[in-house]
Design an enzyme around this catalytic site. Structure first.
Site, short mmCIF file in Angstrom:
data_model
loop_
_atom_site.label_atom_id
_atom_site.label_comp_id
_atom_site.label_asym_id
_atom_site.label_seq_id
_atom_site.Cartn_x
_atom_site.Cartn_y
_atom_site.Cartn_z
N CYS A 117 0.86 -1.20 0.00
CA CYS A 117 0.00 0.00 0.00
C CYS A 117 0.89 1.24 0.00
CB CYS A 117 -0.88 0.03 1.24
SG CYS A 117 -1.87 -1.44 1.57
N HIS A 131 1.07 4.71 -2.14
CA HIS A 131 0.40 5.82 -1.46
C HIS A 131 1.27 6.56 -0.45
CE1 HIS A 131 -3.24 5.02 -3.58
NE2 HIS A 131 -3.15 3.74 -3.27
N ARG A 134 -12.48 -0.96 -1.56
CA ARG A 134 -11.27 -0.38 -2.16
C ARG A 134 -10.04 -1.21 -1.80
NH1 ARG A 134 -8.84 0.67 -5.55
NH2 ARG A 134 -7.68 2.53 -6.16
N CYS A 185 -7.52 -2.83 -4.45
CA CYS A 185 -6.08 -2.54 -4.47
C CYS A 185 -5.28 -3.84 -4.43
CB CYS A 185 -5.68 -1.68 -3.27
SG CYS A 185 -5.95 0.07 -3.54
#
Lengths: 284, 113
Positions: A193, A197, A241, A245
């Site tokens: 992640c 991000h 979400r 992802c």
């Protein structure tokens, strides 16, 4: 003397190569804020709620024009109707969440010390339905997203403050499991992640501008153009979400509101502490 | 005599081919079991990959349909195409092993900023 040197050396080594998770929630938030402040010195912390739209003027103009006539207004009305509809047994949602809908969204995620688990808003919506003999909503989209979005809209402007009780080792372990999940590379593409991000935020993955993790959870559930184009109504929860992802990096996704994603939400939402709820919102 | 020789030749060849096919089937079954075990291990570590055997995966084509790697192996085996069945069972096993190794490597993942 040799013994002393050895002890000092061992202590030094253990400090130097200690586990990556030996930090507190407050330290993690401070470190992430400092990282983004250095990465984008011209963007104020409070603007992180706007995600990628704080990073690109072009994207921001499109996003603002979408917000002039939000495509999710009708779904919010359904969410409100759900709140006002009693269960078949005569109870209402207030029996689970209290009378004031504006106080609900910001209580989640939280640590349930009795059951030793992280509770999420959507997870508790399902739990409330089951406790009242109702057929539960589907976990990731549809009515659960409309209802959760309406509850979130009632809490707009409130400051997020996810609490991890530092004196409860189980709560700390759940938070650390969420952090490990966030920073762990997974799937065939070997991406975490954080790779997208945190470290690559502000860059493009194909046509998508990667948003910074701080501020992510402030605007969920979201209405996504991509979800609308794929034949749905556009609305989805945070766990939808997460699943998307994980699938995009070619990892097997986990069950919505299961332990893995709930712990991830606990950490992820913590990283938005101090920002305000701005939900629901439009995203690409 | 010629006819007899022909019959013997056909019999020998068909026995030979069927023993090859049996060997391929056995090799496929062994690899399939290893692929399942490797992916079970990856799943238990939280590191299974999407396309190894995911029900929604559309990674490999078998006939008109796209499916996960292990499902494609099974699809080809059902058609008697053991070359492809073995190829995809090996691939699924490899993904399971890599997923497990990745999960182990990332056990202590944390911020590096």
């Amino acid at each position: 003397m040799k013994k002393v040197i050895l002890i000092v050396l061992a202590a030094g080594l253990s400090l130097g190569v200690g586990p990556a998770f030996a930090t507190t929630q407050a330290e993690d938030i401070a470190a992430l804020k400092a990282y983004f402040a250095e990465r984008w010195p011209n963007i104020k912390d409070e603007d992180m709620v706007n995600g990628a739209y704080s990073l690109s003027e072009d994207k921001r103009i499109n996003w603002e024009s979408m917000r002039d006539f939000p495509p999710y207004e009708d779904h919010l009305a359904i969410g409100e109707e759900i709140w006002n509809t009693p269960f078949k047994n005569g109870n209402t949602w207030a029996s689970c969440f209290g009378d004031d809908p504006s106080t609900i969204r910001n209580r989640f995620p939280h640590w349930n010390a009795r059951d030793k688990k992280v509770e999420t808003l959507e997870g508790n919506i399902i739990q409330c339905q089951k406790a009242n003999g109702e057929e539960p909503f589907k976990a990731k989209k549809g009515k659960i997203a409309y209802f959760s979005a309406w509850l979130a809209s009632q809490a707009n402007g409130q400051t997020i403050n996810v609490v991890v009780p530092q004196d409860d080792p189980d709560a700390v372990a759940a938070y650390e499991a969420g952090r490990q999940f966030f920073y762990a590379k997974r799937g065939q593409l070997n991406l975490s992640c954080a790779d997208c991000h945190v470290y690559q935020s502000g860059l493009y993955a194909r046509g998508n501008l990667l948003s910074p993790a701080r501020g992510h959870t402030t605007h969920f559930p979201v209405w996504r153009g991509k979800w609308a184009r794929s034949g749905g109504d556009g609305f989805g929860t945070l766990h939808r979400r997460y699943g998307g992802c994980n699938s995009q990096v070619r990892a097997k996704s986990f069950k919505a509101h299961g332990e893995e994603y709930s712990n991830l939400e606990y950490f992820h939402a913590s990283m938005s502490n101090g920002l305000t709820i701005e939900a629901p919102d439009y995203r690409e | 005599m010629k006819q007899f020789s022909g019959i013997v030749l056909v019999a020998v060849l068909s026995i030979g081919f069927s023993s090859f096919a049996l060997a391929d089937e056995a090799a496929y079954k062994k690899l399939h079991a290893e692929a399942v075990a490797a992916n079970d291990k990856a799943l238990a570590a939280g590191g299974e990959w999407r396309d190894a055997r995911g029900k929604k995966s559309k990674f490999i084509k078998c006939g008109d349909k796209k499916m996960s790697i292990l499902h494609a192996a099974e699809c080809y085996a059902a058609k008697g195409d053991y070359d492809n069945a073995i190829k995809y069972a090996e691939m699924a096993k490899d993904q399971g092993e890599q997923g497990y190794r990745q999960a182990m490597n990332q056990k202590n993942a944390g911020p590096r900023h």
